[in-house]
Design a protein around this motif. Sequence first.
Motif, PDB file in Angstrom:
ATOM      1  N   ASN A 126       0.853  -1.186   0.000  1.00 23.26           N
ATOM      2  CA  ASN A 126       0.000   0.000   0.000  1.00 23.26           C
ATOM      3  C   ASN A 126       0.892   1.240   0.000  1.00 23.26           C
ATOM      4  O   ASN A 126       1.739   1.390   0.882  1.00 23.26           O
ATOM      5  CB  ASN A 126      -0.912  -0.006   1.235  1.00 23.26           C
ATOM      6  CG  ASN A 126      -1.846   1.192   1.273  1.00 23.26           C
ATOM      7  OD1 ASN A 126      -1.430   2.287   1.636  1.00 23.26           O
ATOM      8  ND2 ASN A 126      -3.101   0.978   0.905  1.00 23.26           N
ATOM      9  N   HIS A 127       0.709   2.104  -1.008  1.00 27.54           N
ATOM     10  CA  HIS A 127       1.572   3.276  -1.126  1.00 27.54           C
ATOM     11  C   HIS A 127       1.429   4.225   0.069  1.00 27.54           C
ATOM     12  O   HIS A 127       2.420   4.756   0.581  1.00 27.54           O
ATOM     13  CB  HIS A 127       1.251   4.038  -2.423  1.00 27.54           C
ATOM     14  CG  HIS A 127       1.820   3.402  -3.650  1.00 27.54           C
ATOM     15  ND1 HIS A 127       1.237   2.294  -4.247  1.00 27.54           N
ATOM     16  CD2 HIS A 127       2.925   3.712  -4.398  1.00 27.54           C
ATOM     17  CE1 HIS A 127       1.950   1.944  -5.305  1.00 27.54           C
ATOM     18  NE2 HIS A 127       2.970   2.786  -5.427  1.00 27.54           N
ATOM     19  N   THR A 128       0.200   4.440   0.519  1.00 26.24           N
ATOM     20  CA  THR A 128      -0.028   5.391   1.612  1.00 26.24           C
ATOM     21  C   THR A 128       0.619   4.921   2.903  1.00 26.24           C
ATOM     22  O   THR A 128       1.286   5.688   3.606  1.00 26.24           O
ATOM     23  CB  THR A 128      -1.539   5.599   1.825  1.00 26.24           C
ATOM     24  OG1 THR A 128      -2.133   6.066   0.610  1.00 26.24           O
ATOM     25  CG2 THR A 128      -1.795   6.608   2.936  1.00 26.24           C
ATOM     26  N   ALA A 129       0.434   3.628   3.235  1.00 24.59           N
ATOM     27  CA  ALA A 129       1.013   3.085   4.468  1.00 24.59           C
ATOM     28  C   ALA A 129       2.535   3.101   4.415  1.00 24.59           C
ATOM     29  O   ALA A 129       3.206   3.426   5.405  1.00 24.59           O
ATOM     30  CB  ALA A 129       0.504   1.664   4.701  1.00 24.59           C
ATOM     31  N   ALA A 130       3.094   2.756   3.260  1.00 28.56           N
ATOM     32  CA  ALA A 130       4.551   2.751   3.126  1.00 28.56           C
ATOM     33  C   ALA A 130       5.113   4.165   3.229  1.00 28.56           C
ATOM     34  O   ALA A 130       6.131   4.401   3.889  1.00 28.56           O
ATOM     35  CB  ALA A 130       4.945   2.119   1.795  1.00 28.56           C
ATOM     36  N   ALA A 131       4.451   5.116   2.587  1.00 26.81           N
ATOM     37  CA  ALA A 131       4.914   6.503   2.642  1.00 26.81           C
ATOM     38  C   ALA A 131       4.872   7.029   4.074  1.00 26.81           C
ATOM     39  O   ALA A 131       5.769   7.762   4.511  1.00 26.81           O
ATOM     40  CB  ALA A 131       4.052   7.377   1.733  1.00 26.81           C
ATOM     41  N   LYS A 132       3.848   6.628   4.835  1.00 27.38           N
ATOM     42  CA  LYS A 132       3.738   7.068   6.228  1.00 27.38           C
ATOM     43  C   LYS A 132       4.888   6.524   7.067  1.00 27.38           C
ATOM     44  O   LYS A 132       5.482   7.241   7.874  1.00 27.38           O
ATOM     45  CB  LYS A 132       2.399   6.613   6.807  1.00 27.38           C
ATOM     46  CG  LYS A 132       2.158   7.087   8.230  1.00 27.38           C
ATOM     47  CD  LYS A 132       0.779   6.671   8.718  1.00 27.38           C
ATOM     48  CE  LYS A 132       0.542   7.158  10.146  1.00 27.38           C
ATOM     49  NZ  LYS A 132      -0.801   6.762  10.649  1.00 27.38           N
ATOM     50  N   GLU A 133       5.222   5.242   6.888  1.00 26.37           N
ATOM     51  CA  GLU A 133       6.332   4.662   7.651  1.00 26.37           C
ATOM     52  C   GLU A 133       7.651   5.347   7.318  1.00 26.37           C
ATOM     53  O   GLU A 133       8.491   5.567   8.194  1.00 26.37           O
ATOM     54  CB  GLU A 133       6.454   3.161   7.374  1.00 26.37           C
ATOM     55  CG  GLU A 133       7.620   2.514   8.129  1.00 26.37           C
ATOM     56  CD  GLU A 133       7.732   1.018   7.890  1.00 26.37           C
ATOM     57  OE1 GLU A 133       8.872   0.519   7.815  1.00 26.37           O
ATOM     58  OE2 GLU A 133       6.685   0.345   7.775  1.00 26.37           O
ATOM     59  N   LEU A 134       7.821   5.702   6.061  1.00 23.30           N
ATOM     60  CA  LEU A 134       9.075   6.317   5.617  1.00 23.30           C
ATOM     61  C   LEU A 134       9.105   7.830   5.837  1.00 23.30           C
ATOM     62  O   LEU A 134      10.133   8.466   5.605  1.00 23.30           O
ATOM     63  CB  LEU A 134       9.292   6.026   4.128  1.00 23.30           C
ATOM     64  CG  LEU A 134       9.493   4.546   3.762  1.00 23.30           C
ATOM     65  CD1 LEU A 134       9.408   4.365   2.254  1.00 23.30           C
ATOM     66  CD2 LEU A 134      10.821   4.027   4.292  1.00 23.30           C
ATOM     67  N   SER A 135       7.964   8.386   6.263  1.00 25.38           N
ATOM     68  CA  SER A 135       7.844   9.839   6.477  1.00 25.38           C
ATOM     69  C   SER A 135       8.122  10.620   5.195  1.00 25.38           C
ATOM     70  O   SER A 135       8.843  11.625   5.189  1.00 25.38           O
ATOM     71  CB  SER A 135       8.791  10.302   7.600  1.00 25.38           C
ATOM     72  OG  SER A 135       8.467   9.673   8.819  1.00 25.38           O
ATOM     73  N   VAL A 136       7.556  10.131   4.088  1.00 19.14           N
ATOM     74  CA  VAL A 136       7.664  10.828   2.804  1.00 19.14           C
ATOM     75  C   VAL A 136       6.268  10.919   2.197  1.00 19.14           C
ATOM     76  O   VAL A 136       5.322  10.293   2.680  1.00 19.14           O
ATOM     77  CB  VAL A 136       8.618  10.098   1.829  1.00 19.14           C
ATOM     78  CG1 VAL A 136      10.023  10.024   2.402  1.00 19.14           C
ATOM     79  CG2 VAL A 136       8.096   8.697   1.499  1.00 19.14           C
ATOM     80  N   THR A 137       6.138  11.680   1.131  1.00 15.36           N
ATOM     81  CA  THR A 137       4.858  11.757   0.433  1.00 15.36           C
ATOM     82  C   THR A 137       4.718  10.561  -0.506  1.00 15.36           C
ATOM     83  O   THR A 137       5.706   9.900  -0.863  1.00 15.36           O
ATOM     84  CB  THR A 137       4.756  13.053  -0.382  1.00 15.36           C
ATOM     85  OG1 THR A 137       5.782  13.045  -1.390  1.00 15.36           O
ATOM     86  CG2 THR A 137       4.939  14.272   0.522  1.00 15.36           C
TER      87      THR A 137
END
Length: 291
Positions: free
Chosen positions: A21-32
């Motif tokens: 999931n792009h949104t969940a992964a971006a949240k973990e990495l603290s990126v957009t």
Amino acid sequence: MLARTPLNALRAFECLARHRNHTAAAKELSVTVSALSHQMRKLENALGAPLVVTTGKRFALTESGQALALSLTTGFDRVREGLANFGRFRPLRVSVCPLFAGALLAPRWQALEAAMGEELELRLDALPARSLGGEIDAAVCVTTNRLASHRRIDIHTAPAAPVAAAPIRDALHKNGDSVLWLSCTHWNDAILQWRAKAPSAAQPRRSVSAEGLASLHTACLQGAGVAILPVDLIRGDLQSGRLVEAFSGAPHLDVVFALHFPREALELDRMKRLARAIVQTARANLMQAPT
């Protein structure tokens, strides 16, 4: 190929493959999400093969993506395990306010280490939190807004009240303007709270600052002025008459001592175990102390 493969993109792909999931992964990495997508394109260009297929909201790994994800997940799991184990081969270095250590920890230090299940390295410091994130792993001190950048686990709530040597108490009631109120770094909050609760006759007027709670205690014993101190940490002084409460029947403040540690600390379970051991040891010392 490794030399031209962007490592940040590999980390981003491993995270995306794990979450699917792009949104969940971006949240973990603290990126957009757009930054994450850019990393994916960069990695695919470097490898010369597609890794992810996205159709609308549907997400899938290509055959190449599945093979790479399996290898990366194993590798990053080993990295995470290595980081989690880092530092376990040396004692935890804990900086403690001397007044707290002397009253609640030092008499049962061996019991504290037994409750913790490992050796600890104790350092006494007037300002315990000043070396956090450097040579100190955790600090036991009064909680203030200045330490909001650290994580904390509350370990002891102490009632605090203005105390002084008896001659200073007498001088305070005769002419309050002639008596100094003593404060210290990270302790001005206590005086502000006292102003809000105390009767007008007990309002602090002139104040001077010391470095740390232990210095505040020493200055108070030497007759330098009135200080707000945690009464359960100075029981011996109050029972012996070396110090007395400055205002009979005045309200007490609740000040919180906490275990502070950096937000990026990897061993949260270890810190929780340390906090429980400190609470257990402090309670045992308080129960044993004469009333």
